[in-house]
Design an enzyme around this catalytic site. Structure first.
Site, mmCIF file in Angstrom:
data_model
loop_
_atom_site.group_PDB
_atom_site.id
_atom_site.type_symbol
_atom_site.label_atom_id
_atom_site.label_comp_id
_atom_site.label_asym_id
_atom_site.label_seq_id
_atom_site.Cartn_x
_atom_site.Cartn_y
_atom_site.Cartn_z
ATOM 1 N N ASP A 172 5.341 -5.158 9.631
ATOM 2 C CA ASP A 172 6.524 -4.755 10.399
ATOM 3 C C ASP A 172 6.617 -5.527 11.713
ATOM 4 O O ASP A 172 7.714 -5.902 12.141
ATOM 5 C CB ASP A 172 6.494 -3.250 10.681
ATOM 6 C CG ASP A 172 6.903 -2.431 9.468
ATOM 7 O OD1 ASP A 172 7.494 -3.008 8.537
ATOM 8 O OD2 ASP A 172 6.621 -1.219 9.460
ATOM 9 N N THR A 188 -0.502 7.692 -1.291
ATOM 10 C CA THR A 188 -1.780 7.664 -2.019
ATOM 11 C C THR A 188 -2.763 6.660 -1.431
ATOM 12 O O THR A 188 -3.948 6.714 -1.736
ATOM 13 C CB THR A 188 -1.559 7.277 -3.496
ATOM 14 O OG1 THR A 188 -1.072 5.921 -3.527
ATOM 15 C CG2 THR A 188 -0.543 8.194 -4.167
ATOM 16 N N ARG A 194 0.862 -1.180 0.000
ATOM 17 C CA ARG A 194 0.000 0.000 0.000
ATOM 18 C C ARG A 194 0.894 1.223 0.000
ATOM 19 O O ARG A 194 1.687 1.417 0.900
ATOM 20 C CB ARG A 194 -0.860 -0.046 1.261
ATOM 21 C CG ARG A 194 -1.960 0.955 1.284
ATOM 22 C CD ARG A 194 -2.798 0.763 2.518
ATOM 23 N NE ARG A 194 -2.165 1.317 3.700
ATOM 24 C CZ ARG A 194 -2.816 1.701 4.786
ATOM 25 N NH1 ARG A 194 -4.120 1.558 4.843
ATOM 26 N NH2 ARG A 194 -2.192 2.197 5.816
ATOM 27 N N ASP A 200 1.339 -1.718 12.378
ATOM 28 C CA ASP A 200 1.700 -2.257 11.060
ATOM 29 C C ASP A 200 2.004 -3.743 11.200
ATOM 30 O O ASP A 200 3.027 -4.132 11.774
ATOM 31 C CB ASP A 200 2.920 -1.517 10.502
ATOM 32 C CG ASP A 200 3.161 -1.879 9.047
ATOM 33 O OD1 ASP A 200 3.309 -3.087 8.757
ATOM 34 O OD2 ASP A 200 3.182 -0.977 8.200
HETATM 35 C C1 PRP Z 1 -0.884 -3.906 4.967
HETATM 36 C C2 PRP Z 1 -1.759 -5.079 5.302
HETATM 37 C C3 PRP Z 1 -2.696 -5.136 4.134
HETATM 38 C C4 PRP Z 1 -2.889 -3.675 3.812
HETATM 39 C C5 PRP Z 1 -4.193 -3.205 4.401
HETATM 40 O O1 PRP Z 1 0.087 -4.248 4.057
HETATM 41 O O2 PRP Z 1 -1.035 -6.260 5.498
HETATM 42 O O3 PRP Z 1 -2.179 -5.817 3.009
HETATM 43 O O4 PRP Z 1 -1.811 -2.958 4.434
HETATM 44 O O5 PRP Z 1 -4.456 -1.905 4.021
HETATM 45 P P1 PRP Z 1 -5.602 -1.535 2.972
HETATM 46 O O6 PRP Z 1 -6.802 -2.336 3.379
HETATM 47 O O7 PRP Z 1 -5.789 -0.074 3.177
HETATM 48 O O8 PRP Z 1 -5.127 -1.894 1.603
HETATM 49 P P2 PRP Z 1 1.247 -3.203 3.632
HETATM 50 O O9 PRP Z 1 0.845 -2.464 2.406
HETATM 51 O O10 PRP Z 1 1.649 -2.392 4.825
HETATM 52 O O11 PRP Z 1 2.408 -4.170 3.171
HETATM 53 P P3 PRP Z 1 3.278 -5.244 3.999
HETATM 54 O O12 PRP Z 1 2.360 -6.413 4.290
HETATM 55 O O13 PRP Z 1 4.346 -5.581 3.027
HETATM 56 O O14 PRP Z 1 3.780 -4.599 5.255
HETATM 57 N N1 URA Z 2 -1.843 -1.992 7.371
HETATM 58 C C1 URA Z 2 -1.460 -2.393 8.613
HETATM 59 O O1 URA Z 2 -0.530 -3.216 8.763
HETATM 60 N N2 URA Z 2 -2.116 -1.877 9.670
HETATM 61 C C2 URA Z 2 -3.125 -1.010 9.542
HETATM 62 O O2 URA Z 2 -3.703 -0.580 10.560
HETATM 63 C C3 URA Z 2 -3.503 -0.614 8.244
HETATM 64 C C4 URA Z 2 -2.850 -1.120 7.178
#
Ligand code: PRP
Ligand code: URA
Length: 217
Positions: free
Chosen positions: A211, A116, A112, A208
């Site tokens: 992370d 944006t 994400r 997150d």
């Molecule tokens: C996080 C989470 C979802 C997304 C949720 O991933 O694991 O995939 O955000 O947010 P949304 O519903 O607004 O799309 P992230 O993009 O942080 O990537 P990561 O899993 O690589 O940390």
């Molecule tokens: N992605 C995450 O990991 N946590 C949130 O709260 C939203 C998006």
């Protein structure tokens, strides 16, 4: 951005067993470290998988116990694919495989954009017979729903019919986005939180997830 978004509640299952709520509370705490966080995500995925497979059909199978011959039940030839949304979804895969060891695993890379909020697809590799499988899409967080929407749309383009989304924490905004974008997907979640903050993070959420699973804070 606290959410009062409307969603199709008939397609949302809240997995609110006391043990699930207990483990989720530990998961949310900022004091929970990477090792325990990872273990809890795996355990919660197993519990959620248990609910998400509740309707799998059974067939009779003859079994000889040490006492006598009898007729028992087994799952009737259901082919399953677990599809984690990278990265954080990876943390749920082993919990589902504990439950369904023969499941195949497909990977969808989505991140994400933190400015944006739009999802970006960077990787896709799924089993060739994905269209014939029940797909359990896993990702701990459903925030705006952008990542899940993109993953579901990709799988529909591959011909997937039976598709279930398993998340640990959902915002009402994400539930609304996913249930309005796809007419059939069912969603399983261990919590429906208040909404999103100004950074589109779930409140109260757990921060997150990627992370915290991978220790990249
Ligand atoms: C996080 C989470 C979802 C997304 C949720 O991933 O694991 O995939 O955000 O947010 P949304 O519903 O607004 O799309 P992230 O993009 O942080 O990537 P990561 O899993 O690589 O940390
Ligand atoms: N992605 C995450 O990991 N946590 C949130 O709260 C939203 C998006």
């Amino acid at each position: 951005m606290a959410g009062h978004a409307a969603y199709d509640a008939a397609r949302v299952t809240l997995v609110d067993h006391p043990m699930v709520q207990h483990k989720l509370s530990i998961l949310r705490s900022e004091d929970t470290g990477t090792k325990q966080f990872r273990e809890l995500v795996r355990e919660l995925a197993l519990f959620e998988g248990y609910e998400a497979t509740r309707d799998f059909p059974l067939e009779d199978v003859p079994v000889t116990t040490p006492i006598c011959e009898t007729v028992c039940k087994r799952v009737a030839g259901r082919k399953v694919a677990v599809v984690p949304i990278l990265r954080a979804g990876l943390g749920m895969v082993d919990g589902i495989l504990d439950l369904i060891p023969a499941a195949r695993v497909g990977h969808l890379g989505m991140y994400r954009d933190e400015v944006t909020r739009e999802p970006h697809e960077y990787y896709a590799k799924v089993p060739p017979d994905i269209a014939e499988r029940t797909c359990l899409v896993v990702d701990p967080m459903l925030a705006t729903g952008g990542s899940a929407d993109a993953a579901i749309a990709y799988l529909r383009r591959q011909g997937v019919r039976d598709l279930r989304l398993l998340v640990l924490v959902a915002a009402p905004e994400g539930l609304a986005a996913v249930t309005s974008a796809d007419p059939d997907v069912r969603i399983f979640t261990c919590a429906i939180d208040e909404g999103l903050n100004e950074n589109a993070y779930i409140v109260p959420g757990l921060g997150d997830a990627g992370d915290r699973i991978f220790g990249t804070l």
